[in-house]
Design a protein around this motif. Structure first.
Motif, PDB file in Angstrom:
ATOM      1  N   ARG A 106       0.738  -1.438   0.098  1.00 43.17           N
ATOM      2  CA  ARG A 106      -0.289   0.101  -0.148  1.00 43.17           C
ATOM      3  C   ARG A 106       0.620   1.073   0.168  1.00 43.17           C
ATOM      4  O   ARG A 106       0.442   2.401  -0.165  1.00 43.17           O
ATOM      5  N   ARG A 107       1.876   1.330   0.361  1.00 45.58           N
ATOM      6  CA  ARG A 107       2.513   2.116   0.520  1.00 45.58           C
ATOM      7  C   ARG A 107       4.629   2.129   0.173  1.00 45.58           C
ATOM      8  O   ARG A 107       4.905   3.686  -0.380  1.00 45.58           O
ATOM      9  N   GLY A 108       4.239   1.618  -1.028  1.00 45.84           N
ATOM     10  CA  GLY A 108       5.651   1.098  -2.112  1.00 45.84           C
ATOM     11  C   GLY A 108       6.676   0.936  -1.847  1.00 45.84           C
ATOM     12  O   GLY A 108       7.682   1.488  -2.339  1.00 45.84           O
ATOM     13  N   PHE A 109       7.057   0.287  -0.722  1.00 50.15           N
ATOM     14  CA  PHE A 109       8.373   0.203   0.226  1.00 50.15           C
ATOM     15  C   PHE A 109       8.800  -0.877  -0.806  1.00 50.15           C
ATOM     16  O   PHE A 109       8.107  -1.988  -1.739  1.00 50.15           O
ATOM     17  N   ARG A 110      10.148  -0.841  -0.669  1.00 45.69           N
ATOM     18  CA  ARG A 110      11.246  -2.041  -1.594  1.00 45.69           C
ATOM     19  C   ARG A 110      11.168  -2.642  -0.649  1.00 45.69           C
ATOM     20  O   ARG A 110      11.335  -2.634   0.747  1.00 45.69           O
ATOM     21  N   ALA A 111      11.585  -4.686  -0.790  1.00 47.00           N
ATOM     22  CA  ALA A 111      11.212  -5.552   0.100  1.00 47.00           C
ATOM     23  C   ALA A 111      12.739  -6.957  -0.245  1.00 47.00           C
ATOM     24  O   ALA A 111      12.108  -7.158  -1.374  1.00 47.00           O
TER      25      ALA A 111
END
Length: 259
Positions: A106-111
């Motif tokens: 939802r927040r556009g994080f990178r994993a």
């Protein structure tokens, strides 16, 4: 600005500590860690790990050094409550893993995903992309590397620009990697998820919710792999029960001495 690490509500028991937090509170702290660019490491404990920490100094140190230590096993939650500690709920490592990916999407994080075999990783990443299309996969690597390559692996993760780092590696290797190389990865939230990669890849089945609520997820896993897990669970569960009884007796004795 959130204070890190916030140890409010931390309970000391079994020779370790527990942060008395709900899943939503943990997610809130993880989101704040990424937003404020403050590293947050997460450790989880179940009955087996509590037992193993008593004889493995490296594992114990790695868990205690974590910014958050959560009750991964339902038996740990129940035991803590018996001993008079208010632990609101179980925060299972795999549930936190999926919740963080959903929030990250939802927040556009990178994993970044570190662990398992290349085949398991490929199947898991396909499922991750299907379930969480908004989550950017910064990179991945299998978990079979010698200790002397840990620095290079950490550098690769840092170069990926990952916000979230998930380690699908067994204990105590994952805890030691987090303690020794976590800061070098540049990830803001680091979570060791154990065998969760295998579950998402469809290689291992997770216990039905009813079994989880009854605290029998360990039994479900043992039925799937009796030869490998049977002796381990019998040994660690028995020792954990003795540990809880011993601590309960100490609590009762202190109460009697003050009355």
């Amino acid at each position: 600005m959130t204070k890190f690490p916030d140890r409010t509500g931390r309970k000391a028991l079994f020779g370790t500590v527990l942060d008395a937090l709900t899943m939503s509170q943990v997610i809130e702290r993880c989101v704040a860690a990424v937003a404020e660019r403050r590293p947050l490491t997460i450790g989880v404990v179940n009955a087996a790990k509590v037992v193993n920490m008593r004889t493995d100094a490296g594992l114990r140190r790695s868990v205690l050094d974590s910014d958050l230590v959560l009750a991964d096993g339902q038996s740990v939650v129940w035991a803590a409550r018996v001993l008079g500690h208010r632990v609101p709920e179980r925060v299972a490592g795999i549930d936190l893993f999926t919740e963080l990916m959903a929030e990250g999407g939802r927040r556009g994080f990178r994993a970044y995903f570190l662990g398992a075999t290349d085949e398991v990783l490929a199947d898991m990443l396909a499922e991750v992309r299907r379930r969480y299309p908004g989550l950017a996969v910064a990179g991945s690597r299998n978990g079979y590397f010698p200790d002397e390559e840990s620095g290079r692996v950490a550098a690769e993760i840092a170069a990926s620009g990952a916000d979230l780092l998930f380690l699908g590696i067994t204990s105590p290797k994952k805890e030691i990697f987090i303690r020794e190389w976590g800061p070098s990865t540049g990830a803001w939230v680091i979570h060791g998820v154990g065998g969760s990669f295998d579950v998402l890849a469809g290689r291992t089945r997770r216990a039905p919710v009813r079994w989880q609520r009854l605290g029998l997820e360990w039994l479900y896993r043992m039925v799937q792999e009796p030869a490998r897990l049977g002796p381990r669970y019998v040994r660690t569960n028995g020792r954990f029960l003795l540990l809880v009884l011993r601590e309960w007796a100490g609590v009762r004795r202190r109460i009697e001495e003050t009355t």
